[in-house]
Design a protein around this motif. Structure first.
Motif, PDB file in Angstrom:
ATOM      1  N   THR A  91     -23.180 -15.605  34.941  1.00 41.54           N
ATOM      2  CA  THR A  91     -22.233 -15.596  33.570  1.00 41.54           C
ATOM      3  C   THR A  91     -21.916 -17.042  33.260  1.00 41.54           C
ATOM      4  OG1 THR A  91     -20.173 -15.659  35.131  1.00 41.54           O
ATOM      5  CG2 THR A  91     -20.869 -13.455  34.362  1.00 41.54           C
ATOM      6  N   MET A  92     -22.142 -18.194  34.037  1.00 41.40           N
ATOM      7  CA  MET A  92     -21.956 -19.475  33.747  1.00 41.40           C
ATOM      8  C   MET A  92     -23.395 -20.276  33.794  1.00 41.40           C
ATOM      9  SD  MET A  92     -18.779 -19.828  36.749  1.00 41.40           S
ATOM     10  CE  MET A  92     -19.267 -18.460  37.736  1.00 41.40           C
ATOM     11  N   GLY A  93     -24.349 -19.566  34.036  1.00 37.33           N
ATOM     12  CA  GLY A  93     -25.449 -20.192  33.807  1.00 37.33           C
ATOM     13  C   GLY A  93     -25.831 -20.756  32.603  1.00 37.33           C
ATOM     14  N   PRO A  94     -25.568 -20.222  31.228  1.00 37.31           N
ATOM     15  CA  PRO A  94     -25.901 -21.056  30.066  1.00 37.31           C
ATOM     16  C   PRO A  94     -25.123 -22.335  29.984  1.00 37.31           C
ATOM     17  CG  PRO A  94     -26.043 -18.575  29.794  1.00 37.31           C
ATOM     18  CD  PRO A  94     -25.289 -18.869  31.021  1.00 37.31           C
ATOM     19  N   THR A  95     -23.864 -22.021  30.115  1.00 37.01           N
ATOM     20  CA  THR A  95     -22.807 -23.114  29.894  1.00 37.01           C
ATOM     21  C   THR A  95     -23.396 -24.390  30.725  1.00 37.01           C
ATOM     22  OG1 THR A  95     -21.341 -21.816  29.154  1.00 37.01           O
ATOM     23  CG2 THR A  95     -20.604 -23.963  30.251  1.00 37.01           C
ATOM     24  N   MET A  96     -23.517 -24.005  32.193  1.00 39.93           N
ATOM     25  CA  MET A  96     -23.982 -24.963  33.300  1.00 39.93           C
ATOM     26  C   MET A  96     -25.352 -25.790  32.810  1.00 39.93           C
ATOM     27  SD  MET A  96     -22.323 -23.472  36.590  1.00 39.93           S
ATOM     28  CE  MET A  96     -22.873 -24.827  37.807  1.00 39.93           C
ATOM     29  N   ALA A  97     -26.234 -24.947  32.373  1.00 32.01           N
ATOM     30  CA  ALA A  97     -27.380 -25.563  31.915  1.00 32.01           C
ATOM     31  C   ALA A  97     -27.372 -26.607  30.906  1.00 32.01           C
ATOM     32  CB  ALA A  97     -28.602 -24.404  31.497  1.00 32.01           C
ATOM     33  N   GLU A  98     -26.511 -26.534  29.752  1.00 29.98           N
ATOM     34  CA  GLU A  98     -26.275 -27.295  28.796  1.00 29.98           C
ATOM     35  C   GLU A  98     -25.615 -28.540  29.420  1.00 29.98           C
ATOM     36  OE1 GLU A  98     -23.934 -26.140  25.470  1.00 29.98           O
ATOM     37  OE2 GLU A  98     -25.108 -24.262  25.119  1.00 29.98           O
ATOM     38  N   HIS A  99     -24.742 -28.323  30.510  1.00 26.08           N
ATOM     39  CA  HIS A  99     -24.295 -29.781  30.945  1.00 26.08           C
ATOM     40  C   HIS A  99     -25.294 -30.452  31.718  1.00 26.08           C
ATOM     41  CE1 HIS A  99     -20.394 -31.399  32.351  1.00 26.08           C
ATOM     42  NE2 HIS A  99     -21.182 -31.841  33.452  1.00 26.08           N
ATOM     43  N   VAL A 100     -26.496 -29.694  32.248  1.00 21.67           N
ATOM     44  CA  VAL A 100     -27.318 -30.415  32.909  1.00 21.67           C
ATOM     45  C   VAL A 100     -28.195 -31.035  31.984  1.00 21.67           C
ATOM     46  CG1 VAL A 100     -29.621 -30.010  34.125  1.00 21.67           C
ATOM     47  CG2 VAL A 100     -27.456 -28.875  34.936  1.00 21.67           C
ATOM     48  N   LEU A 101     -28.654 -30.416  30.821  1.00 21.46           N
ATOM     49  CA  LEU A 101     -29.417 -31.220  29.760  1.00 21.46           C
ATOM     50  C   LEU A 101     -28.766 -32.452  29.165  1.00 21.46           C
ATOM     51  CD1 LEU A 101     -32.387 -30.538  28.977  1.00 21.46           C
ATOM     52  CD2 LEU A 101     -31.265 -28.769  30.171  1.00 21.46           C
ATOM     53  N   GLY A 102     -27.383 -32.104  28.878  1.00 19.19           N
ATOM     54  CA  GLY A 102     -26.610 -33.304  28.529  1.00 19.19           C
ATOM     55  C   GLY A 102     -26.607 -34.582  29.475  1.00 19.19           C
ATOM     56  N   MET A 103     -26.548 -34.271  30.651  1.00 19.49           N
ATOM     57  CA  MET A 103     -26.756 -35.371  31.786  1.00 19.49           C
ATOM     58  C   MET A 103     -28.075 -36.122  31.649  1.00 19.49           C
ATOM     59  SD  MET A 103     -24.705 -33.957  35.154  1.00 19.49           S
ATOM     60  CE  MET A 103     -22.928 -34.390  35.382  1.00 19.49           C
ATOM     61  N   MET A 104     -29.131 -35.184  31.656  1.00 19.74           N
ATOM     62  CA  MET A 104     -30.530 -35.609  31.629  1.00 19.74           C
ATOM     63  C   MET A 104     -30.491 -36.651  30.343  1.00 19.74           C
ATOM     64  SD  MET A 104     -32.579 -32.294  32.767  1.00 19.74           S
ATOM     65  CE  MET A 104     -34.065 -32.741  32.552  1.00 19.74           C
ATOM     66  N   LEU A 105     -30.098 -36.167  29.152  1.00 20.88           N
ATOM     67  CA  LEU A 105     -30.088 -37.194  27.968  1.00 20.88           C
ATOM     68  C   LEU A 105     -29.267 -38.108  28.048  1.00 20.88           C
ATOM     69  CD1 LEU A 105     -29.942 -34.177  25.294  1.00 20.88           C
ATOM     70  CD2 LEU A 105     -31.976 -35.805  25.684  1.00 20.88           C
ATOM     71  N   VAL A 106     -28.330 -38.323  28.615  1.00 22.04           N
ATOM     72  CA  VAL A 106     -27.372 -39.439  28.866  1.00 22.04           C
ATOM     73  C   VAL A 106     -28.164 -40.345  29.645  1.00 22.04           C
ATOM     74  CG1 VAL A 106     -25.209 -40.349  29.755  1.00 22.04           C
ATOM     75  CG2 VAL A 106     -25.143 -38.297  28.425  1.00 22.04           C
ATOM     76  N   LEU A 107     -28.513 -39.991  30.570  1.00 23.92           N
ATOM     77  CA  LEU A 107     -29.186 -40.680  31.891  1.00 23.92           C
ATOM     78  C   LEU A 107     -30.814 -41.321  31.212  1.00 23.92           C
ATOM     79  CD1 LEU A 107     -28.987 -38.573  34.838  1.00 23.92           C
ATOM     80  CD2 LEU A 107     -27.976 -40.994  34.707  1.00 23.92           C
ATOM     81  N   SER A 108     -31.318 -40.575  30.440  1.00 26.02           N
ATOM     82  CA  SER A 108     -32.722 -40.924  29.791  1.00 26.02           C
ATOM     83  C   SER A 108     -32.562 -41.886  28.548  1.00 26.02           C
ATOM     84  CB  SER A 108     -33.665 -39.804  29.584  1.00 26.02           C
ATOM     85  OG  SER A 108     -33.359 -38.951  28.758  1.00 26.02           O
ATOM     86  N   ARG A 109     -31.331 -41.673  28.035  1.00 23.73           N
ATOM     87  CA  ARG A 109     -31.416 -42.150  26.621  1.00 23.73           C
ATOM     88  C   ARG A 109     -30.356 -43.351  26.833  1.00 23.73           C
ATOM     89  NH1 ARG A 109     -34.906 -41.305  22.121  1.00 23.73           N
ATOM     90  NH2 ARG A 109     -36.027 -39.539  23.009  1.00 23.73           N
ATOM     91  N   HIS A 110     -29.664 -43.545  28.105  1.00 23.49           N
ATOM     92  CA  HIS A 110     -28.726 -44.605  28.185  1.00 23.49           C
ATOM     93  C   HIS A 110     -27.531 -44.486  27.279  1.00 23.49           C
ATOM     94  CE1 HIS A 110     -31.486 -46.312  31.354  1.00 23.49           C
ATOM     95  NE2 HIS A 110     -32.382 -46.289  30.300  1.00 23.49           N
ATOM     96  N   LEU A 111     -27.183 -43.504  26.994  1.00 20.42           N
ATOM     97  CA  LEU A 111     -25.853 -43.238  26.025  1.00 20.42           C
ATOM     98  C   LEU A 111     -24.715 -43.852  26.326  1.00 20.42           C
ATOM     99  CD1 LEU A 111     -26.756 -39.457  24.591  1.00 20.42           C
ATOM    100  CD2 LEU A 111     -27.433 -41.818  23.761  1.00 20.42           C
ATOM    101  N   ASP A 112     -24.311 -43.913  27.826  1.00 23.69           N
ATOM    102  CA  ASP A 112     -23.246 -44.524  28.459  1.00 23.69           C
ATOM    103  C   ASP A 112     -23.361 -45.950  28.109  1.00 23.69           C
ATOM    104  OD1 ASP A 112     -25.398 -44.606  30.369  1.00 23.69           O
ATOM    105  OD2 ASP A 112     -23.982 -45.865  31.468  1.00 23.69           O
ATOM    106  N   TYR A 113     -24.491 -46.660  28.096  1.00 25.16           N
ATOM    107  CA  TYR A 113     -24.523 -48.204  27.635  1.00 25.16           C
ATOM    108  C   TYR A 113     -24.177 -48.403  26.074  1.00 25.16           C
ATOM    109  CZ  TYR A 113     -26.854 -52.360  26.518  1.00 25.16           C
ATOM    110  OH  TYR A 113     -27.083 -53.740  26.002  1.00 25.16           O
ATOM    111  N   PHE A 114     -24.647 -47.334  25.343  1.00 28.39           N
ATOM    112  CA  PHE A 114     -24.239 -47.665  23.885  1.00 28.39           C
ATOM    113  C   PHE A 114     -22.737 -47.220  23.751  1.00 28.39           C
ATOM    114  CE2 PHE A 114     -29.039 -46.925  23.916  1.00 28.39           C
ATOM    115  CZ  PHE A 114     -29.161 -47.875  23.198  1.00 28.39           C
ATOM    116  N   LEU A 115     -22.409 -46.397  24.361  1.00 26.85           N
ATOM    117  CA  LEU A 115     -20.964 -46.219  24.230  1.00 26.85           C
ATOM    118  C   LEU A 115     -19.947 -47.338  24.754  1.00 26.85           C
ATOM    119  CD1 LEU A 115     -20.466 -42.542  25.529  1.00 26.85           C
ATOM    120  CD2 LEU A 115     -19.891 -43.349  23.205  1.00 26.85           C
TER     121      LEU A 115
END
Length: 376
Positions: free
Chosen positions: A152-176
């Motif tokens: 029941t939580m799989g789709p939501t948690m998967a989006e969280h995973v992809l969000g983390m992957m994008l933040v890490l690979s794109r260094h979005l925290d640095y730009f924030l």
């Protein structure tokens, strides 16, 4: 609010707004109108239906008393609709006599209640991970029916995973961080990376892992996985290995995602040997259970540069102590076990709770039955 190293400010803000605008009790009040039908839920999430109707189990009868967790008190009205002839009681208000006579519980699996509720036939756990329940000695002794909220939580948690992957690979925290200082950091920006063409290893190809794999494949990633139940998997997973192939598969992974349930076999599997097997520049994402990771070994891998970064929604221990080095490492995203806290996940959890209660009352085949010995 001040920025901690690699904390997802945008995600935290969104989650805070959800908490303010859509509290759990208001979602429950509208559950009947907004929930998907049982057939839609089963098809959408691939829920497993038991082979036999629950009425065939020795000791089954339509429940007379159902104990409900304090945390689910707000759902009592909508749950009662599914069992109009049963008495649903908040465990905090239950008398010793009511506990002793209970036929079922929803969200209650403590040693004290198990010892008192000798007629207990069914436990509906309100999450996917059931380790706190199956570790109770009386569970193995009595073997009651145990169901959970897997998938029941799989789709939501998967989006969280992809969000983390994008933040890490794109260094979005640095730009924030640079944005807060009004700095146009084009010339000093760290090197960005694509997800397309990279390999992700999903450890635990269950309900959560399958949704992670689906989304990673849509990003053009090559997906490999491990699972304990066999080598079968969806077409978008290029290879499914058994748990003993973890280190072999980890050597080729650019990202490793922990989606595994916590069992004796998965406790501490992400240890020094595992992190040393990764290639330089790999990332580690964890949304399964914190105790699958040896925290000291993770910190050493991050501090020593073996890992390029980590995204952690689960840690060991929880809550993470304020003096943990993980808070201060510059290549870590930490979210406080909130990857499933969205309205969609809440809607699907409530729908499965209601449907399984209805099925139990009617004696029909149950959804998401847990193997107590295996722990999932």
């Amino acid at each position: 609010m001040p920025i901690r190293p690699r904390v997802l400010l945008a995600a935290a803000t969104t989650l805070s707004l959800y908490a303010l605008l859509a509290p759990a009790h208001s979602l429950a009040a509208n559950a009947s109108a907004q929930e998907p039908s049982a057939a839609q839920l089963i098809e959408r999430l691939g829920l497993r239906t038991a082979a036999q109707p629950v009425r065939a189990r020795p000791g089954w009868r339509p429940p007379r008393i159902v104990l409900v967790s304090e945390q689910l008190h707000h759902l009592l009205p909508v749950l009662q609709q599914q069992a109009p002839r049963a008495k649903l009681i908040d465990i905090a208000a239950a008398t010793p006599r009511e506990i002793a006579a209970a036929d079922a519980t929803i969200g209650v699996c403590s040693a004290q209640v198990l010892a008192q509720a000798k007629q207990l036939q069914w436990i509906q756990w309100p999450a996917a991970g059931v380790e706190r329940c199956v570790q109770q000695p009386l569970m193995r002794e009595r073997q009651p029916l145990l169901t959970n909220l897997q998938r029941t939580m799989g789709p939501t948690m998967a989006e969280h995973v992809l969000g983390m992957m994008l933040v890490l690979s794109r260094h979005l925290d640095y730009f924030l961080k640079e944005q807060q200082q009004a700095v146009w950091a084009q010339d000093s920006a760290p090197r960005l990376a694509d997800l397309e063409g990279r390999t992700v290893l999903v450890v635990g190809l269950g309900g959560i892992g399958t949704e992670v794999a689906r989304r990673a494949h849509a990003f053009g990633m090559r997906v490999t996985a491990t699972r304990a139940s066999g080598r079968t998997g969806p077409d978008y997973v290029s290879y499914v290995g058994l748990p003993d192939e973890l280190l072999k598969l980890a050597k080729d992974a650019d990202f490793v995602v922990n989606c595994a349930p916590l069992t004796p076999q998965t406790t501490g599997i992400f240890n020094r040997e595992f992190f040393e097997s990764l290639k330089p520049g790999a990332y580690f994402i964890s949304v399964g259970r914190g105790r699958s990771t040896v925290t000291a070994d993770l910190i050493a891998a991050l501090s020593g540069g073996k890992l390029a970064g980590a995204g952690l929604d689960v840690v060991d221990p929880e809550p993470l102590p304020s003096d943990s080095p993980l808070w201060r490492l510059p290549n870590v995203i930490i979210t406080p076990h909130v990857s499933a806290d969205t309205p969609l996940a809440e809607e699907q959890r409530t729908a499965l709770l209601r449907e399984n209660l209805r099925r139990y009352v009617a004696g029909e085949p149950m959804l998401s039955v847990v193997d107590i010995e295996r722990g999932y």
